[in-house]
Write an enzyme that holds these catalytic residues in place. Structure first.
Site, PDB file in Angstrom:
ATOM      1  N   GLY A 262       0.821  -1.217   0.000  1.00 38.29           N
ATOM      2  CA  GLY A 262       0.000   0.000   0.000  1.00 38.29           C
ATOM      3  C   GLY A 262       0.851   1.263   0.000  1.00 38.29           C
ATOM      4  N   ASP A 263       1.962   1.219   0.718  1.00 35.46           N
ATOM      5  CA  ASP A 263       2.847   2.399   0.770  1.00 35.46           C
ATOM      6  C   ASP A 263       3.546   2.613  -0.579  1.00 35.46           C
ATOM      7  OD1 ASP A 263       2.167   2.509   3.454  1.00 35.46           O
ATOM      8  OD2 ASP A 263       3.859   1.254   4.032  1.00 35.46           O
TER       9      ASP A 263
HETATM   10  O1  KDG Z   1       2.352  -0.236   5.591  1.00 35.89           O
HETATM   11  C1  KDG Z   1       3.348  -1.084   6.083  1.00 35.89           C
HETATM   12  C2  KDG Z   1       3.432  -0.789   7.510  1.00 35.89           C
HETATM   13  O2  KDG Z   1       2.227  -1.219   8.113  1.00 35.89           O
HETATM   14  C3  KDG Z   1       4.527  -1.468   8.232  1.00 35.89           C
HETATM   15  O3  KDG Z   1       5.767  -1.164   7.686  1.00 35.89           O
HETATM   16  C4  KDG Z   1       4.548  -1.176   9.704  1.00 35.89           C
HETATM   17  O4  KDG Z   1       4.186   1.165   9.831  1.00 35.89           O
HETATM   18  C5  KDG Z   1       3.845   0.053  10.122  1.00 35.89           C
HETATM   19  C6  KDG Z   1       2.658  -0.112  10.934  1.00 35.89           C
HETATM   20  O5  KDG Z   1       2.464   0.733  11.794  1.00 35.89           O
HETATM   21  O6  KDG Z   1       1.891  -1.044  10.726  1.00 35.89           O
END
Ligand code: KDG
Length: 325
Positions: A262-263
């Site tokens: 998603g990122d």
């Molecule tokens: O979108 C990926 C993130 O969920 C992961 O890297 C960890 O930032 C994070 C989270 O808070 O879930």
């Protein structure tokens, strides 16, 4: 220095087992640097945009690993404090169990250094000196002080007329109570670009149908672009004129770990929009970037450069997987 984007959030150390399945068995783990906001900024950096992250890390080796990685990926770290009173947060990924193709995260981040962030961490000039603020629904869930920090950054961005990009990213493991998530995150929906998914919309608009929640975000809350990420089913976007755009997901031959897709999508979508591309192509580039990331463990390593995005887009066009410019 003026940045294209500024964000704030927790950067974590991710332990990812070499073998899939329940976490009681793996003996070998890889270590990665991850965290939604830093993932998005790193993705944008690979696509040619400058940025800075506001955060805190512990005064420990993992904190140094995070600073080195971010710096190496071209992110400004001058506003990341080293906090002596707490440790750097970590999380562990369990892959393909109990649902093949899915990953589960286990957080060890309670009271972490980043969760101590407060409104004082937000330097008004640092925000003012950026073109756009990126926030996600994760940071306000970390602590009341993190919420105050996000609120301050958001208010400065509104006052200064920055573009605000908000990914709802509701992590129920952090919020515990969906109503709390709704109450805290709702005001941030007044942003220029909203990225979300169907589950988050259900939490934010419990009394509205899916279609009505889209209308509400565009017509009443004023978003210019609303993106709904749907994983394997692709992604949709809607603009102010209520035009609907759709992109299919790209089916990859291997799914290693879906975390971070998603990122990567966000970074490629945002980069495409800021490069002046049409929404339909930005959606497709987002889908390609998300697909690339799930082929490896770790959230940032397979995020594409612009050249890689275009190479894969051309390859897919040849295979007629999706229509691209
Ligand atoms: O979108 C990926 C993130 O969920 C992961 O890297 C960890 O930032 C994070 C989270 O808070 O879930």
């Amino acid at each position: 220095m003026k940045f294209d984007f500024v964000s704030l959030g927790e950067v974590l150390i991710q332990f990812n087992p070499l073998s899939a399945g329940p976490l009681r068995y793996p003996k070998l783990f890889e270590v990665h640097v991850a965290g939604s906001e830093s993932n998005i900024l790193i993705g944008l950096s690979k696509l040619g945009f400058t940025s800075g992250l506001i955060s805190r890390v512990g005064n420990d080796e993992f904190g140094i690993m995070i600073l080195n990685t971010l710096k190496g990926e071209g992110i400004d770290i001058s506003k990341i404090k080293i906090d002596d009173s707490a440790t750097t947060g970590i999380y562990i990924v369990q892959r393909h169990y109990p649902i093949p193709g899915e990953s589960t995260v286990f957080y060890y981040r309670h009271e972490s250094a980043a969760s101590k962030m407060d409104a004082d961490d937000i330097d008004e000039d640092y925000i003012k000196n950026s073109n756009a603020l990126i926030i996600t629904g994760i940071t306000p869930a970390l602590s009341d002080s993190c919420y105050r920090a996000v609120k301050k950054a958001y208010e400065i961005a509104v006052k200064e007329g920055l573009d605000i990009i908000f990914d709802t990213n509701i992590r129920i493991k952090l919020w515990k109570d969906p109503n709390k998530a709704k109450e805290v995150l709702f005001p941030f929906l007044k942003s220029k670009i909203i990225l979300t998914n169907k589950e988050d919309l259900g939490i934010l608009f419990p009394n509205l149908s899916f279609e009505d929640s889209l209308r509400k975000i565009i017509d009443d809350l004023g978003a210019e672009i609303l993106v709904i990420k749907m994983g394997e089913e692709g992604a949709w976007a809607i603009n102010k004129k209520h035009e609907l755009f759709k992109a299919s997901s790209y089916k990859v031959p291997i799914i290693e770990d879906v975390i971070g897709a998603g990122d990567a999508f966000d970074a490629a979508f945002i980069a495409s929009i800021y490069r002046g591309m049409k929404i339909e192509y930005a959606l497709q580039y987002g889908a390609i970037a998300g697909a690339l990331v799930i082929t490896t463990r770790g959230d940032i390593e397979a995020q594409p450069t612009w050249n890689a995005l275009e190479t894969l887009a051309r390859y897919m066009l040849k295979k007629e997987q999706i229509l691209i410019r």
